[in-house]
Design a protein around this motif. Sequence first.
Motif, mmCIF file in Angstrom:
data_model
loop_
_atom_site.group_PDB
_atom_site.id
_atom_site.type_symbol
_atom_site.label_atom_id
_atom_site.label_comp_id
_atom_site.label_asym_id
_atom_site.label_seq_id
_atom_site.Cartn_x
_atom_site.Cartn_y
_atom_site.Cartn_z
ATOM 1 N N VAL A 16 13.371 -17.723 -0.554
ATOM 2 C CA VAL A 16 11.969 -18.150 -0.551
ATOM 3 C C VAL A 16 11.449 -18.184 -1.988
ATOM 4 O O VAL A 16 10.662 -19.038 -2.368
ATOM 5 C CB VAL A 16 11.097 -17.199 0.306
ATOM 6 C CG1 VAL A 16 9.623 -17.560 0.210
ATOM 7 C CG2 VAL A 16 11.578 -17.234 1.751
ATOM 8 N N ILE A 17 11.889 -17.222 -2.805
ATOM 9 C CA ILE A 17 11.532 -17.247 -4.227
ATOM 10 C C ILE A 17 12.805 -17.197 -5.067
ATOM 11 O O ILE A 17 13.857 -16.771 -4.594
ATOM 12 C CB ILE A 17 10.611 -16.054 -4.617
ATOM 13 C CG1 ILE A 17 11.274 -14.733 -4.230
ATOM 14 C CG2 ILE A 17 9.249 -16.185 -3.964
ATOM 15 C CD1 ILE A 17 10.532 -13.516 -4.744
ATOM 16 N N SER A 18 12.680 -17.623 -6.311
ATOM 17 C CA SER A 18 13.827 -17.593 -7.213
ATOM 18 C C SER A 18 13.903 -16.225 -7.879
ATOM 19 O O SER A 18 12.950 -15.439 -7.838
ATOM 20 C CB SER A 18 13.657 -18.664 -8.287
ATOM 21 O OG SER A 18 12.566 -18.320 -9.125
ATOM 22 N N VAL A 46 6.140 -19.944 -3.946
ATOM 23 C CA VAL A 46 7.301 -20.221 -3.100
ATOM 24 C C VAL A 46 8.254 -21.170 -3.815
ATOM 25 O O VAL A 46 7.854 -22.153 -4.422
ATOM 26 C CB VAL A 46 6.851 -20.831 -1.753
ATOM 27 C CG1 VAL A 46 8.051 -21.267 -0.923
ATOM 28 C CG2 VAL A 46 6.014 -19.820 -0.989
ATOM 29 N N GLN A 47 9.519 -20.823 -3.731
ATOM 30 C CA GLN A 47 10.539 -21.615 -4.405
ATOM 31 C C GLN A 47 10.642 -22.996 -3.765
ATOM 32 O O GLN A 47 10.590 -23.151 -2.549
ATOM 33 C CB GLN A 47 11.874 -20.870 -4.294
ATOM 34 C CG GLN A 47 13.056 -21.649 -4.805
ATOM 35 C CD GLN A 47 14.226 -20.734 -5.062
ATOM 36 O OE1 GLN A 47 14.440 -20.278 -6.177
ATOM 37 N NE2 GLN A 47 14.976 -20.442 -4.033
ATOM 38 N N VAL A 48 10.774 -24.006 -4.618
ATOM 39 C CA VAL A 48 10.889 -25.370 -4.111
ATOM 40 C C VAL A 48 12.354 -25.777 -4.101
ATOM 41 O O VAL A 48 13.000 -25.817 -5.140
ATOM 42 C CB VAL A 48 10.077 -26.339 -5.004
ATOM 43 C CG1 VAL A 48 10.220 -27.768 -4.501
ATOM 44 C CG2 VAL A 48 8.627 -25.913 -5.045
ATOM 45 N N SER A 49 12.884 -26.033 -2.890
ATOM 46 C CA SER A 49 14.282 -26.446 -2.786
ATOM 47 C C SER A 49 14.395 -27.883 -2.297
ATOM 48 O O SER A 49 15.476 -28.454 -2.240
ATOM 49 C CB SER A 49 15.030 -25.522 -1.811
ATOM 50 O OG SER A 49 14.891 -24.187 -2.206
ATOM 51 N N ILE A 64 12.990 -28.190 -16.713
ATOM 52 C CA ILE A 64 12.519 -28.407 -15.337
ATOM 53 C C ILE A 64 11.878 -27.144 -14.781
ATOM 54 O O ILE A 64 10.835 -27.190 -14.119
ATOM 55 C CB ILE A 64 13.678 -28.911 -14.449
ATOM 56 C CG1 ILE A 64 14.046 -30.332 -14.903
ATOM 57 C CG2 ILE A 64 13.310 -28.883 -12.973
ATOM 58 C CD1 ILE A 64 15.440 -30.744 -14.633
ATOM 59 N N MET A 65 12.485 -25.987 -15.095
ATOM 60 C CA MET A 65 11.909 -24.724 -14.636
ATOM 61 C C MET A 65 10.513 -24.555 -15.236
ATOM 62 O O MET A 65 9.585 -24.079 -14.584
ATOM 63 C CB MET A 65 12.795 -23.533 -15.025
ATOM 64 C CG MET A 65 14.167 -23.508 -14.362
ATOM 65 S SD MET A 65 14.139 -23.735 -12.569
ATOM 66 C CE MET A 65 13.654 -22.110 -12.042
ATOM 67 N N LYS A 66 10.396 -24.958 -16.507
ATOM 68 C CA LYS A 66 9.109 -24.831 -17.171
ATOM 69 C C LYS A 66 8.066 -25.726 -16.495
ATOM 70 O O LYS A 66 6.949 -25.293 -16.203
ATOM 71 C CB LYS A 66 9.266 -25.236 -18.645
ATOM 72 C CG LYS A 66 8.269 -24.558 -19.571
ATOM 73 C CD LYS A 66 8.757 -24.614 -21.006
ATOM 74 C CE LYS A 66 7.730 -25.287 -21.897
ATOM 75 N NZ LYS A 66 8.252 -25.590 -23.232
ATOM 76 N N ALA A 67 8.500 -26.956 -16.240
ATOM 77 C CA ALA A 67 7.577 -27.918 -15.627
ATOM 78 C C ALA A 67 7.156 -27.484 -14.222
ATOM 79 O O ALA A 67 6.045 -27.786 -13.780
ATOM 80 C CB ALA A 67 8.232 -29.300 -15.576
ATOM 81 N N GLY A 102 8.768 -22.279 -12.935
ATOM 82 C CA GLY A 102 9.796 -21.376 -12.425
ATOM 83 C C GLY A 102 10.032 -21.483 -10.929
ATOM 84 O O GLY A 102 10.811 -20.718 -10.372
ATOM 85 N N LYS A 103 9.355 -22.439 -10.285
ATOM 86 C CA LYS A 103 9.439 -22.462 -8.830
ATOM 87 C C LYS A 103 10.608 -23.276 -8.272
ATOM 88 O O LYS A 103 10.988 -23.130 -7.126
ATOM 89 C CB LYS A 103 8.121 -22.994 -8.242
ATOM 90 C CG LYS A 103 7.022 -21.947 -8.329
ATOM 91 C CD LYS A 103 5.794 -22.358 -7.570
ATOM 92 C CE LYS A 103 5.072 -23.500 -8.265
ATOM 93 N NZ LYS A 103 3.815 -23.836 -7.604
ATOM 94 N N ALA A 104 11.151 -24.184 -9.094
ATOM 95 C CA ALA A 104 12.255 -25.007 -8.591
ATOM 96 C C ALA A 104 13.479 -24.124 -8.353
ATOM 97 O O ALA A 104 13.764 -23.222 -9.124
ATOM 98 C CB ALA A 104 12.581 -26.096 -9.600
ATOM 99 N N ASN A 105 14.185 -24.404 -7.297
ATOM 100 C CA ASN A 105 15.416 -23.683 -6.992
ATOM 101 C C ASN A 105 16.487 -24.110 -7.997
ATOM 102 O O ASN A 105 16.905 -25.264 -8.017
ATOM 103 C CB ASN A 105 15.842 -24.037 -5.558
ATOM 104 C CG ASN A 105 17.104 -23.315 -5.136
ATOM 105 O OD1 ASN A 105 17.916 -22.924 -5.972
ATOM 106 N ND2 ASN A 105 17.259 -23.148 -3.838
ATOM 107 N N PRO A 106 16.940 -23.203 -8.868
ATOM 108 C CA PRO A 106 17.845 -23.591 -9.952
ATOM 109 C C PRO A 106 19.132 -24.246 -9.444
ATOM 110 O O PRO A 106 19.678 -25.134 -10.105
ATOM 111 C CB PRO A 106 18.153 -22.278 -10.666
ATOM 112 C CG PRO A 106 17.305 -21.234 -10.067
ATOM 113 C CD PRO A 106 16.603 -21.790 -8.878
#
Length: 475
Positions: free
Chosen positions: A382-384, A412-415, A453-456, A459-463
């Motif tokens: 759900v979160i990174s 919430v992490q975006v996947s 991308i994480m910055k943009a 930090g929510k994008a799923n790495p």
Amino acid sequence: MEFIPVIGLEVHAQLKTRTKIFCSCATAFGAPPNTHTCPVCLGMPGVLPVLNKKVVDYTIKMALATHCTVQAESRFARKNYFYPDLPKGYQISQYELPIATDGYLDIEIDGRVIRIGITRIHMEEDAGKLIHDPDRPISRVDLNRTGVPLMEIVSEPDIRSPEAAGEYLRQLRAILRYLNISDGNMEEGSFRCDANVSIMPEGSTVFGTRAEVKNLNSFKHVEKAIYYEMARQKEILLDGGQVDQETRLWQPDNGQTVSMRGKEDAHDYRYFPDPDLLPLVVDAGWIERMRAQMPELPAQRQARYMADYGLPSADARVLTGSRDLSDYFEACLTEFDQPKTLANWIMGDLLGLLKAKGLDIIDSPVSPKNLTGLLTLLDADVISGKIAKTVFEAMAETGQAAKTIVEEKGLVQVSDTSAIDPVVDAVIAGHPDEVQRYQGGQKKLMGFFVGQIMKATKGKANPKVVNEILKKKLG
Ligand code: ADP
Ligand code: MG
Ligand code: ZN
């Protein structure tokens, strides 16, 4: 010539009983001077001491925890000396027949287990307190502490380094606290230690003459004082001199020991059995009752953590280092069944946080429930991992649950690829040079793109998803 130290420790632990050892006065700390006193602890003529059974209970527990033999019969003895903090002119202690003998404690130093023998454990009463007036040549006497129960634990001269002395003390203190029989607080004086230190040439088996160092009121000072004594004694011996057997005082201010007095011998104290107290008889039933009340001890917990949870011994040692920390870990385990992940978070983030804030685990701003709540969100993707650190910090500040923080802050992490795709496109479009270099073979730039991308996405994008999309788009 190289020398090695020989160290034996005498530890006095104040026992956590409600009343004193031979009367019913309260042991509570901090009362106005001389209000917790009675004819018995004031040493009035014609009074009789009555032994507090709890003191015996606690001492038996400590004896069992340190593999001592509990003696069927022991005796109290009078240790005679004159000092204004000792109204009777003698301290009731145990001498020839202590309650427990011949035990040991195993400690671990640099991955090696070393067994430290315990010569004896006995019970005695504390003396009063002298308060010296800084302005006038007078001292005041507070007898509230007179008769507070102490347990003295004497080690064999088996300790061979200052660090081992520190570790032995930490283990002893942990056991006292697991047993809940003493606060074990060195700074506050409920756990006091005298260090006997001598040195001998490496390879020798003949002990040198020892000095007994007093006034050690923190673990750090114990180690420092032993180092100081080793150096002092070495210099004397290399100069062809002899070490005096004496009592020395540690001076924390200048990091040195100074001679206090020549070592008194036992016969100076005119020990004799106290005629006012019967021999103490402890039968097998009493010992078994105490054994049945024993909690799991640090060494047993450590072994269980390794066997049942597959934790490395270093982790098991840290987690069982205090009962409170260990209880915290176990409380977490009931909610989150991944011991190693938990251990990492507790030993890393949580202990780091507590250290920075100067807090004990018992006052942790992050409760076991909140920590496991966070790890559950992380585990479910759900979160990174990065966001988890942020949420942890927010929990430490606010005491809120991870779920609340994540929802309120929209963390919430975006996947979902359809949400990440456009961000990836924008980053690629914005960095044509880097794209060219990447495609020219500088594969290390992958990290740069992921970072952008994480910055943009804050930090929510799923790495993992970001990596996949990037690889596809960059070719
Ligand atoms: P006391 O302090 O009443 O003289 P002991 O003689 O029994 O009591 O010794 C007290 C402590 O000194 C014990 O912890 C013991 O291990 C330690 N000890 C005895 N001999 C030596 C030595 N040569 N060097 C260092 N420690 C020693
Ligand atoms: Mg002594
Ligand atoms: Zn009293």
